[in-house]
Design a protein around this motif. Structure first.
Motif, PDB file in Angstrom:
ATOM      1  N   TYR A  82       2.334  19.274  70.228  1.00 38.66           N
ATOM      2  CA  TYR A  82       3.000  19.752  71.443  1.00 38.66           C
ATOM      3  C   TYR A  82       3.749  21.057  71.239  1.00 38.66           C
ATOM      4  CZ  TYR A  82       1.814  15.063  72.842  1.00 38.66           C
ATOM      5  OH  TYR A  82       1.121  13.926  73.102  1.00 38.66           O
ATOM      6  N   ASP A  83       3.608  21.637  70.075  1.00 39.69           N
ATOM      7  CA  ASP A  83       4.283  22.894  69.767  1.00 39.69           C
ATOM      8  C   ASP A  83       3.297  24.044  69.968  1.00 39.69           C
ATOM      9  OD1 ASP A  83       6.180  24.704  68.923  1.00 39.69           O
ATOM     10  OD2 ASP A  83       5.721  24.426  66.799  1.00 39.69           O
ATOM     11  N   VAL A  84       3.519  24.816  71.025  1.00 35.64           N
ATOM     12  CA  VAL A  84       2.646  25.948  71.326  1.00 35.64           C
ATOM     13  C   VAL A  84       3.374  27.224  70.912  1.00 35.64           C
ATOM     14  CG1 VAL A  84       1.459  27.210  73.162  1.00 35.64           C
ATOM     15  CG2 VAL A  84       1.570  24.720  73.236  1.00 35.64           C
ATOM     16  N   PRO A  85       2.736  28.085  70.121  1.00 36.98           N
ATOM     17  CA  PRO A  85       3.390  29.321  69.688  1.00 36.98           C
ATOM     18  C   PRO A  85       3.791  30.196  70.875  1.00 36.98           C
ATOM     19  CG  PRO A  85       1.299  28.989  68.539  1.00 36.98           C
ATOM     20  CD  PRO A  85       1.381  27.952  69.600  1.00 36.98           C
ATOM     21  N   ASP A  86       4.881  30.934  70.704  1.00 38.17           N
ATOM     22  CA  ASP A  86       5.369  31.820  71.767  1.00 38.17           C
ATOM     23  C   ASP A  86       4.301  32.804  72.214  1.00 38.17           C
ATOM     24  OD1 ASP A  86       7.811  30.558  71.681  1.00 38.17           O
ATOM     25  OD2 ASP A  86       8.770  32.102  70.451  1.00 38.17           O
ATOM     26  N   VAL A  87       3.525  33.313  71.274  1.00 35.08           N
ATOM     27  CA  VAL A  87       2.497  34.297  71.621  1.00 35.08           C
ATOM     28  C   VAL A  87       1.437  33.669  72.530  1.00 35.08           C
ATOM     29  CG1 VAL A  87       1.082  33.955  69.546  1.00 35.08           C
ATOM     30  CG2 VAL A  87       1.033  36.149  70.727  1.00 35.08           C
ATOM     31  N   ALA A  88       1.140  32.384  72.353  1.00 36.81           N
ATOM     32  CA  ALA A  88       0.166  31.711  73.221  1.00 36.81           C
ATOM     33  C   ALA A  88       0.709  31.582  74.639  1.00 36.81           C
ATOM     34  CB  ALA A  88      -0.196  30.343  72.658  1.00 36.81           C
TER      35      ALA A  88
END
Length: 142
Positions: A82-88
């Motif tokens: 559930y952790d999506v990178p900020d850039v995504a």
């Protein structure tokens, strides 16, 4: 320079985008992406260009596939589902703004991502991203 075009849209990049057919994929990678995994023609945008800036420039002229339920795929190297990178999040917002609609994204792990990236029409490489990041953008029609 052309009026109202991002200066990141070089002749080489515009030519590569123009040569793409509907349904073709563009791979956008940052500096952490393994160079040995790139098997398609590469357009380098520069060491100081961010993924977000490149995505904004590309998506200002490249339509995304509206028939594909997820025309953007991002490389997920994290351990948290559930952790999506900020850039995504940023690229998804840029795509949604450019398309004037919500654009769904899919995440893939390295092996399936690389398999799809090897079939891309072109790879666009930027240099300023510290963490490995990469996206597949499927071209649609106007």
């Amino acid at each position: 320079m052309l009026k109202n075009l991002s200066p990141l849209l070089s002749g080489a990049l515009l030519s590569a985008l123009d040569a793409m057919n509907d349904g073709d994929t563009l791979t956008l990678v940052g500096s952490g992406y393994p160079e040995q995994e790139i098997t398609t023609p590469i357009v380098h945008l520069g060491e100081d260009v961010t993924t977000e800036a490149a995505a904004e420039a590309i998506l200002s002229v490249l339509p995304l596939d509206s028939f594909d339920p997820s025309p953007i795929v991002f490389l997920d190297l994290g351990d948290e589902p559930y952790d999506v990178p900020d850039v995504a999040f940023a690229v998804n917002g840029i795509a949604s703004d450019a398309e004037l609609r919500r654009v769904p994204m899919t995440r893939l792990e390295l092996a399936p991502f690389v398999e799809l990236a090897r079939r891309s029409a072109v790879t666009v490489r930027v240099g300023s991203d510290a963490p490995p990041c990469a996206f597949l953008l499927r071209r649609g029609s106007l």
